[in-house]
Design a protein around this motif. Structure first.
Motif, PDB file in Angstrom:
ATOM      1  N   TYR A  98       0.819  -1.211   0.000  1.00 58.95           N
ATOM      2  CA  TYR A  98       0.000   0.000   0.000  1.00 58.95           C
ATOM      3  C   TYR A  98       0.856   1.266   0.000  1.00 58.95           C
ATOM      4  N   MET A  99       2.152   1.110  -0.261  1.00 61.32           N
ATOM      5  CA  MET A  99       3.053   2.251  -0.330  1.00 61.32           C
ATOM      6  C   MET A  99       3.433   2.503  -1.787  1.00 61.32           C
ATOM      7  N   GLN A 100       3.477   3.780  -2.154  1.00 62.60           N
ATOM      8  CA  GLN A 100       3.717   4.178  -3.534  1.00 62.60           C
ATOM      9  C   GLN A 100       4.960   5.064  -3.607  1.00 62.60           C
ATOM     10  N   ARG A 101       5.322   5.449  -4.810  1.00 60.76           N
ATOM     11  CA  ARG A 101       6.484   6.320  -5.006  1.00 60.76           C
ATOM     12  C   ARG A 101       6.364   7.563  -4.129  1.00 60.76           C
ATOM     13  N   GLY A 102       7.427   7.858  -3.395  1.00 59.51           N
ATOM     14  CA  GLY A 102       7.424   8.991  -2.478  1.00 59.51           C
ATOM     15  C   GLY A 102       7.085   8.610  -1.047  1.00 59.51           C
ATOM     16  N   SER A 103       6.555   7.400  -0.843  1.00 59.78           N
ATOM     17  CA  SER A 103       6.295   6.920   0.513  1.00 59.78           C
ATOM     18  C   SER A 103       7.611   6.482   1.161  1.00 59.78           C
ATOM     19  N   PHE A 104       7.638   6.452   2.487  1.00 56.87           N
ATOM     20  CA  PHE A 104       8.834   5.954   3.155  1.00 56.87           C
ATOM     21  C   PHE A 104       8.480   5.242   4.448  1.00 56.87           C
ATOM     22  N   GLU A 105       9.397   4.360   4.833  1.00 57.91           N
ATOM     23  CA  GLU A 105       9.282   3.626   6.092  1.00 57.91           C
ATOM     24  C   GLU A 105      10.516   3.893   6.936  1.00 57.91           C
ATOM     25  N   ILE A 106      10.305   4.067   8.228  1.00 61.39           N
ATOM     26  CA  ILE A 106      11.398   4.097   9.196  1.00 61.39           C
ATOM     27  C   ILE A 106      11.260   2.870  10.081  1.00 61.39           C
ATOM     28  N   ILE A 107      12.287   2.031  10.084  1.00 57.23           N
ATOM     29  CA  ILE A 107      12.318   0.855  10.949  1.00 57.23           C
ATOM     30  C   ILE A 107      13.211   1.183  12.147  1.00 57.23           C
ATOM     31  N   THR A 108      12.678   1.010  13.338  1.00 56.75           N
ATOM     32  CA  THR A 108      13.470   1.280  14.530  1.00 56.75           C
ATOM     33  C   THR A 108      14.385   0.106  14.828  1.00 56.75           C
ATOM     34  N   GLY A 109      15.671   0.331  14.638  1.00 57.10           N
ATOM     35  CA  GLY A 109      16.673  -0.641  15.019  1.00 57.10           C
ATOM     36  C   GLY A 109      17.289  -0.239  16.348  1.00 57.10           C
ATOM     37  N   SER A 110      18.595  -0.419  16.464  1.00 57.40           N
ATOM     38  CA  SER A 110      19.283  -0.070  17.703  1.00 57.40           C
ATOM     39  C   SER A 110      20.781  -0.124  17.474  1.00 57.40           C
ATOM     40  N   VAL A 111      21.520   0.681  18.232  1.00 60.36           N
ATOM     41  CA  VAL A 111      22.977   0.549  18.210  1.00 60.36           C
ATOM     42  C   VAL A 111      23.396  -0.816  18.752  1.00 60.36           C
ATOM     43  N   SER A 112      22.487  -1.506  19.447  1.00 62.17           N
ATOM     44  CA  SER A 112      22.780  -2.853  19.937  1.00 62.17           C
ATOM     45  C   SER A 112      22.994  -3.840  18.803  1.00 62.17           C
ATOM     46  N   SER A 113      22.598  -3.465  17.581  1.00 60.19           N
ATOM     47  CA  SER A 113      22.743  -4.372  16.435  1.00 60.19           C
ATOM     48  C   SER A 113      24.142  -4.374  15.850  1.00 60.19           C
ATOM     49  N   PHE A 114      24.995  -3.446  16.268  1.00 61.00           N
ATOM     50  CA  PHE A 114      26.283  -3.280  15.602  1.00 61.00           C
ATOM     51  C   PHE A 114      27.292  -4.372  15.964  1.00 61.00           C
ATOM     52  N   ALA A 115      27.128  -4.976  17.145  1.00 62.92           N
ATOM     53  CA  ALA A 115      28.051  -6.023  17.590  1.00 62.92           C
ATOM     54  C   ALA A 115      27.313  -6.933  18.563  1.00 62.92           C
ATOM     55  N   PRO A 116      27.756  -8.185  18.728  1.00 58.62           N
ATOM     56  CA  PRO A 116      27.145  -9.056  19.744  1.00 58.62           C
ATOM     57  C   PRO A 116      27.304  -8.437  21.133  1.00 58.62           C
ATOM     58  N   ILE A 117      26.270  -8.572  21.968  1.00 61.39           N
ATOM     59  CA  ILE A 117      26.315  -7.957  23.292  1.00 61.39           C
ATOM     60  C   ILE A 117      25.956  -9.000  24.353  1.00 61.39           C
ATOM     61  N   PRO A 118      26.940  -9.537  25.066  1.00 57.42           N
ATOM     62  CA  PRO A 118      26.630 -10.437  26.189  1.00 57.42           C
ATOM     63  C   PRO A 118      25.769  -9.712  27.227  1.00 57.42           C
ATOM     64  N   TRP A 119      24.838 -10.432  27.820  1.00 56.62           N
ATOM     65  CA  TRP A 119      23.826  -9.929  28.747  1.00 56.62           C
ATOM     66  C   TRP A 119      22.714  -9.176  28.014  1.00 56.62           C
ATOM     67  N   GLN A 120      22.801  -9.128  26.693  1.00 53.97           N
ATOM     68  CA  GLN A 120      21.722  -8.580  25.865  1.00 53.97           C
ATOM     69  C   GLN A 120      21.702  -9.367  24.551  1.00 53.97           C
ATOM     70  N   ALA A 121      21.984 -10.665  24.678  1.00 53.08           N
ATOM     71  CA  ALA A 121      22.272 -11.486  23.504  1.00 53.08           C
ATOM     72  C   ALA A 121      21.100 -11.564  22.528  1.00 53.08           C
ATOM     73  N   GLU A 154      16.494  -2.270  -0.860  1.00 53.90           N
ATOM     74  CA  GLU A 154      16.914  -2.537  -2.235  1.00 53.90           C
ATOM     75  C   GLU A 154      15.746  -3.061  -3.072  1.00 53.90           C
ATOM     76  N   GLU A 155      14.909  -3.903  -2.461  1.00 56.37           N
ATOM     77  CA  GLU A 155      13.748  -4.425  -3.175  1.00 56.37           C
ATOM     78  C   GLU A 155      12.789  -3.315  -3.598  1.00 56.37           C
ATOM     79  N   GLU A 156      12.634  -2.304  -2.738  1.00 57.42           N
ATOM     80  CA  GLU A 156      11.639  -1.256  -2.982  1.00 57.42           C
ATOM     81  C   GLU A 156      12.202  -0.047  -3.719  1.00 57.42           C
ATOM     82  N   ARG A 157      13.514  -0.034  -3.956  1.00 51.70           N
ATOM     83  CA  ARG A 157      14.160   1.160  -4.518  1.00 51.70           C
ATOM     84  C   ARG A 157      13.577   1.559  -5.860  1.00 51.70           C
ATOM     85  N   GLU A 158      13.379   0.593  -6.756  1.00 57.91           N
ATOM     86  CA  GLU A 158      12.874   0.927  -8.087  1.00 57.91           C
ATOM     87  C   GLU A 158      11.442   1.443  -8.054  1.00 57.91           C
ATOM     88  N   ARG A 159      10.700   1.072  -7.010  1.00 55.47           N
ATOM     89  CA  ARG A 159       9.328   1.579  -6.882  1.00 55.47           C
ATOM     90  C   ARG A 159       9.299   2.992  -6.309  1.00 55.47           C
TER      91      ARG A 159
END
Length: 274
Positions: A126-149, A167-172
């Motif tokens: 339901y998203m068209q050209r000019g639409s955008f999504e923000i996915i909330t990630g975290s700096v915790s994703s940059f490296a493995p974190i013991p006690w937050q595995a 990349e899949e949505e870029r052409e759209r």
């Protein structure tokens, strides 16, 4: 009908995104806010809704498969044009993996991995050209974190997911941006409640960073990591082999170590943003 959708909208970052969207995008017809806590959502609807823009309350527990079907059916019936998607709902629980309740592990995976993925599958058609999504990630994703595995691993999944879907949505002409914040003063991470290394990390200004994230996503940015400190951490995580990085990223503190040695258990902390 032009709409925005915000998941995890009842508190924390999701609530701040809602406020920013109301102020920034005055041409929207509706904003759909999704979370478990209906009463909180209705309070936001009363605060921000008006004759020009309706705030639609959609109380769903996104850890449940039935909730995904309910949202998919609603979109199929309404067939809106999703201009802004904030894929934000998340759950964190830190501590020794061997001591965690299986239910908490399943909940992190269900919300941070499965729900984040299914929101994409349900909403992207339901998203068209000019639409955008923000996915909330975290700096915790940059490296493995013991006690937050589990949490760190779930956010690493989100990081790869966002890159591939972008990349899949870029052409759209649909932009998918990964937002990777560090410490924020939310229900998931109340300032002053953290201990050990987490307590020493800088906190972000959520209002300023959500506005920046929206502006960057509009312009087609792929990622946004706020604050120089966390940008440098991202570079460190890229350059440092993970086998060495885990010794630095570990959330183990002296207090944690003493608890583990004296009782054989560490009581993990819970963070739930919905």
């Amino acid at each position: 009908m032009n709409i925005a959708i915000v998941t995890g909208a009842s508190s924390g970052l999701g609530a701040v995104f809602l406020e920013a969207i109301v102020a920034r995008y005055r041409n929207l017809d509706e904003i759909w806010i999704i979370a478990r806590r209906e009463q909180r959502l209705r309070a936001f609807a009363d605060r921000y809704g008006n004759s020009r823009m309706r705030i639609r309350v959609i109380p769903l527990d996104l850890t449940e498969m039935e909730a995904h079907k309910e949202l998919a059916d609603l979109l199929a019936n309404e067939r809106p044009d999703i201009r802004v998607l904030i894929n934000n709902a998340g759950y964190e629980r830190k501590g020794l993996l061997r001591d965690m309740k299986p239910a908490d592990i399943r909940l992190m995976i269900a919300l941070d991995v499965t729900a984040a993925t299914m929101i994409n599958r349900i909403c992207l058609p339901y998203m068209q050209r000019g639409s955008f999504e923000i996915i909330t990630g975290s700096v915790s994703s940059f490296a493995p974190i013991p006690w937050q595995a589990v949490y760190a691993a779930s956010k690493a999944y989100v990081r790869f997911l966002s890159r591939a879907v972008r990349e899949e949505e870029r052409e759209r002409g649909v932009n998918v941006m990964l937002f990777s914040p560090g410490n924020m003063n939310t229900e998931m991470n109340v300032r002053g409640s953290s201990t050990g290394k987490l307590a020493r990390l800088p906190y972000l200004n959520m209002r300023r960073e959500t506005e920046k994230a929206l502006a960057k996503a509009e312009r087609g940015a792929a990622t946004y990591t706020p604050m120089l400190f966390y940008k440098l951490y991202r570079v460190f995580a890229k350059l440092m082999p993970s086998a060495l990085a885990v010794h630095i990223t570990s959330l183990e503190s002296g207090e944690t170590s003493r608890r583990s040695q004296s009782s054989g258990r560490y009581a993990p902390g819970s963070r739930y943003a919905d």
